[in-house]
Design an enzyme around this catalytic site. Structure first.
Site, PDB file in Angstrom:
ATOM      1  N   GLU B  42       0.967  -1.247  -0.091  1.00  0.00           N
ATOM      2  CA  GLU B  42      -0.048  -0.030   0.065  1.00  0.00           C
ATOM      3  C   GLU B  42       0.878   1.396  -0.056  1.00  0.00           C
ATOM      4  OE1 GLU B  42      -2.862   0.629   3.077  1.00  0.00           O
ATOM      5  OE2 GLU B  42      -4.072  -1.130   2.547  1.00  0.00           O
ATOM      6  N   ASP B  53      -5.814   9.584   9.959  1.00  0.00           N
ATOM      7  CA  ASP B  53      -4.572   9.075  10.281  1.00  0.00           C
ATOM      8  C   ASP B  53      -4.008   9.630  11.751  1.00  0.00           C
ATOM      9  OD1 ASP B  53      -3.415   7.214   8.035  1.00  0.00           O
ATOM     10  OD2 ASP B  53      -3.859   8.886   6.861  1.00  0.00           O
ATOM     11  N   TYR B 168     -11.197  -4.009   2.671  1.00  0.00           N
ATOM     12  CA  TYR B 168     -10.193  -3.647   3.748  1.00  0.00           C
ATOM     13  C   TYR B 168     -11.142  -3.482   5.096  1.00  0.00           C
ATOM     14  CZ  TYR B 168      -6.304  -1.071   5.968  1.00  0.00           C
ATOM     15  OH  TYR B 168      -5.588  -0.618   6.859  1.00  0.00           O
TER      16      TYR B 168
END
Lengths: 401, 265
Positions: B42, B53, B168
Site C-alpha cells: 500500500e 490518520d 479492507y
C-alpha cells in the site's frame, strides 16, 4: 441542476457525504435521529423553549441610525445576534445539537472552534444539559482568542490544542474528526458551521434559520416590506446561511456573503474561496464537496485572516451552490478594512462587533453609500467583539509603532 | 488483473507513504519490502489534511509533501519501479481530493500506464463513488472499499459489491497507528463481514507486531501493517531505514507461515 436532496445532502453538485467508513453508520444514524427530532412536536417545543428562555431569543433588529447617517445611502438594520447568550449566533446551533445529542443518548460532546465562539457555545450547552465536553482548537487560534479559551475552561470543557498544519480551524476539524472516529458510540460531534459531511450542513442551517425567520418578520413589521440587500460574513457560513435561508424564495432580495480578504486576494494570505482569480476551486474537504483553496495538486492551502472564525480554506456546500447558481454574491474585504469597520461601528453605534462580523460591516461601508436612501440593508451582526479586544489592540499598536 | 504467486499463506500488506522522505527512499523501501516477500504494497499518497490518520502517518505525509511528492510524481515513480522490474502489486492509499484535482479519468489512465493495481480512497464511501468506480473499472484497476466495526450488515453487502480485489476491514474505531492489543471483537467483526462479503478481506489499523499479524491473519486473507513500518523511517537515513523495514517485514511474513492466502490482484 437539482436543488437539494434531503437524502444525499446534495446542493446541486455540492455537498454529499465523503466520510471514512467508520463514520458512515453514525452519520446515517444522525440523519435519522435528526429527521425524528424535526418531526417531533415535543422536541421542537423544547428547542423553542430553550431558544426563548435560555438563549434569549428573539434577538432584536436594530435600526442603525448613526451608521445610516454617516454612510449616506440605504437604511441599515442590524440583526443583533451579538445579544444572544454567549455573544454570538453559534449558541442557536449548539443548543439544538446538544438537545439532539441528549435524545440520541450520547453522554459526551466534542466541538472544533476557530474564534472560540462555537467552542464557548458548545461548552455552554454541555454545561446546561450535563454533558461532558471536549473542544479542539488550533494553537494559533488559542493564542489570539485566549479569552475564549479561558471561558471554555471555566465552563468545564477540556480544550485541546491542535499543533498540526496551520494550527487553525481546519486542523481543529481534522482533530475533532479523529476523536469522533474513535468515540462515536458515546459521543456526538457538535460541528459548528454549515459544513462537513451530510447531514451536518442541513442540521446547522436549520438550527441557524431562526435568524432569518425572525429577521424577515421583524423587517416586515418595521418597514412593511422586505430588505433589498442582506449582508453576512462567511467563514464556514452558518450565520449567513441562517439569515439567507428565509429569503431564498424572495427573488428581489439580493444577498452578499463577505469573505476574509486577509492581506489582499492578490496575495496568498487570505481566505476568499470565491475570489475571481486567486480563489478556490471545487474539491472535497472535511466530508463535503465545495469550493476549496487548494494548490494544483489538490493539497489544501494555508489561509490567513485577522479573524480566526473566517480563517478557513473551505466553505459550506450550500454557499458553493448559491455562488454557482448566482443566487448570492460573494465578496471579500481585507483585514485592514475589517479593523476600520470595527472602529466605525463601535464609535457610530456603540456596538463592538466581532472581527468576523466586522467584515460584513466593512462591506456595508463600501456598498451602502452607492445605494439610494429608499433602499434597505439588513446586516447580520453575528457576534460581539469583546473576544477580539487583544487582537485589535495589537493591530493598533502595530499601526502606531 | 495479475494473479499472484501462490505462497500458501495469508497476504502481508505493508504500508509506506510515497515520497517520505523522498521518492528515492521509497524506491529503497519498496525493494526491501519486495525482498521480505510482501504480497502487496500500500503506497500512501500524502495529503495536507489526513483526518483518518494518527500522528505517525500525519508526520510522514508532511515530510513527503515538503519534499514535493505530488500524485503525478508518485504515479511516474510507480511506472519507473514497474519498468525496472518491480513485481509487487501496488495499491494506492489516498484521500479523495488529490484524485479529484488530477481528474478521475486522467488518474485512472495514468494509474494503469504506471502499473498501479488498486486504489483505496479512505474518505470515499461507495455511495459517492459512481464515476470513480467506472473510471477504475475501465482501466482494470481494483477499487477497494473499507468496512469497519460500525458498518451495518446492509452496508457490508453494498461495500462487498462495490469492491474489486478485496475489502479492507478497519480493525477498530479510530485512526491509523500502533496499539498495544488487538481489539477483542476483531474475530467476531471479521466473521460478520465474511458472512456478507464474498471477496477476500484484508484487515488493518493498529496492527504492528508479528504476533498481532499472525493473530489477525487467522480471521482474514491479508493483514496490513502501516505506522509500525513508517515509524522506522523517522530520523534515520533511507539506507538504514530500509534495512530495518526489511527486517521488520521479514519477521511479519515469517509469522504468517502456514496461514492460507486468497488475495489476488
Amino acid at each position: 441542476m437539482r436543488k437539494y436532496s434531503a437524502l444525499t445532502g446534495r446542493f446541486g453538485e455540492f455537498g454529499g457525504c465523503y466520510a471514512p467508513e467508520t463514520l458512515m453508520g453514525p452519520l446515517h444514524e444522525l440523519r435519522r435521529a435528526y429527521m425524528r427530532f424535526r418531526a417531533d412536536p415535543a422536541a421542537q417545543k423544547e428547542l423553542k423553549y430553550q431558544l426563548k428562555n435560555y438563549v434569549g431569543r428573539p434577538t432584536p433588529l436594530t435600526y442603525a441610525a448613526r451608521m445610516t447617517g454617516a454612510l449616506g445611502g440605504a437604511r441599515i438594520y442590524l440583526k443583533r445576534e451579538d445579544l444572544a447568550h454567549t455573544g454570538a449566533h453559534k449558541i442557536n446551533n449548539a443548543i439544538g445539537q446538544a438537545l439532539l445529542a441528549r435524545r440520541m443518548g450520547k453522554t459526551r460532546v466534542i466541538a472544533e472552534t476557530g474564534a472560540g465562539q462555537h467552542g464557548v457555545a458548545a461548552a455552554t450547552a454541555a454545561a446546561c444539559f450535563g454533558l461532558k465536553c471536549t473542544v479542539y482548537m488550533g494553537s494559533k487560534d488559542m493564542e489570539r482568542q485566549a479569552l475564549n479559551v479561558f471561558r471554555m475552561r471555566l465552563l468545564g470543557a477540556e480544550v485541546v490544542p491542535v499543533n498540526s498544519g496551520s494550527r487553525t480551524l481546519k486542523d481543529a476539524i481534522n482533530e475533532a474528526m479523529r476523536d469522533w472516529v474513535s468515540t462515536v458510540r458515546t459521543t456526538h460531534y457538535i460541528l459548528g458551521s454549515a459544513l462537513g459531511p451530510h447531514p451536518y450542513p442541513s442540521i446547522v442551517r436549520d438550527f441557524q434559520s431562526v435568524i432569518g425567520r425572525e429577521a424577515r418578520a421583524q423587517i416586515l413589521a418595521a418597514e412593511g416590506r422586505l430588505p433589498d440587500l442582506l449582508i453576512a460574513c462567511v467563514g464556514g457560513g452558518s450565520n449567513a446561511i441562517g439569515l439567507f435561508s428565509a429569503f431564498l424564495g424572495d427573488k428581489k432580495v439580493e444577498m452578499a456573503g463577505v469573505e476574509a480578504g486577509g492581506e489582499g486576494v492578490n496575495t496568498l494570505r487570505h481566505a476568499a474561496r470565491f475570489a475571481a482569480r486567486a480563489g478556490g476551486s471545487p474539491g472535497v474537504l472535511h466530508g463535503t464537496s465545495t469550493y476549496i483553496l487548494q494548490d494544483r495538486d489538490g493539497q489544501v492551502r494555508e489561509t490567513h485572516s485577522v479573524s480566526a472564525g473566517l480563517d478557513y480554506p473551505a466553505v459550506g456546500p450550500e454557499h458553493a451552490y448559491l455562488f454557482r447558481t448566482g443566487r448570492a454574491a460573494y465578496v471579500s474585504v481585507t483585514d485592514r478594512e475589517a479593523l476600520r469597520a470595527f472602529d466605525f461601528l463601535t464609535r457610530s453605534e456603540g456596538l463592538m462587533p466581532a472581527l468576523e462580523s466586522a467584515h460584513a460591516v466593512a462591506y456595508a461601508m463600501k456598498r451602502v453609500p452607492r445605494m439610494p436612501a429608499r433602499k434597505i440593508v439588513l446586516l447580520n451582526l453575528s457576534g460581539r467583539g469583546d473576544k477580539d479586544i487583544d487582537t485589535v489592540r495589537e493591530a493598533k499598536r502595530g499601526k502606531n509603532g | 488483473m495479475k494473479s499472484l504467486r501462490k505462497s500458501g499463506r495469508a497476504a502481508f500488506i505493508p504500508y509506506i507513504t510515497a515520497g517520505d522522505p523522498t521518492l528515492a527512499a521509497t524506491r529503497l523501501f519498496l525493494r526491501a519490502l519486495e525482498s521480505a516477500r510482501a504480497d502487496i504494497v500500500e503506497l500512501g499518497v500524502p495529503f495536507s489534511d489526513p483526518m483518518a490518520d494518527g500522528p505517525v502517518n500525519q508526520r510522514s505525509a508532511q515530510r513527503a509533501l515538503k519534499n514535493g511528492a505530488t500524485l503525478g510524481r508518485i504515479l511516474e515513480f510507480a511506472g519507473h519501479y514497474r519498468r525496472g522490474g518491480g513485481k509487487v502489486p501496488i495499491v494506492l492509499f489516498t484521500y479523495f481530493n488529490p484524485l479529484l484535482r488530477f481528474g478521475l479519468k486522467a488518474f485512472a489512465k495514468k494509474a494503469e500506464e504506471n502499473g498501479i493495481d488498486g486504489v483505496l480512497t479512505v474518505d470515499l464511501p461507495p455511495e459517492e463513488a459512481g464515476e470513480y468506480r467506472r473510471r477504475l473499472d475501465e482501466r482494470g484497476i481494483a477499487a477497494i472499499f473499507l468496512a469497519s466495526p460500525t458498518t451495518s450488515a446492509a452496508r457490508m453487502e453494498l461495500i462487498g459489491r462495490a469492491s474489486t480485489g478485496f475489502v479492507y476491514y478497519v480493525s477498530r474505531l479510530g485512526v491509523t497507528g500502533e496499539r498495544a492489543k488487538l481489539p477483542a471483537a476483531l474475530a467476531a467483526g471479521l466473521k460478520r463481514l465474511r458472512g456478507k462479503v464474498r471477496k477476500p478481506v484484508a484487515v488493518g489499523f493498529g496492527i504492528s507486531t508479528p504476533e498481532q499479524v499472525r493473530a489477525a491473519a487467522r480471521h482474514a486473507d491479508g493483514v496490513v501493517v502501516g505506522s509500525a513500518l513508517v515509524k522506522l523511517t523517522e530520523g534515520r537515513s533511507p539506507a538504514r531505514a530500509a534495512r530495518l523495514i526489511r527486517a521488520a517485514a521479514s519477521a511479519m511474513v515469517r509469522a504468517l507461515r502456514g496461514l492460507r492466502r486468497t488475495i489476488c490482484l
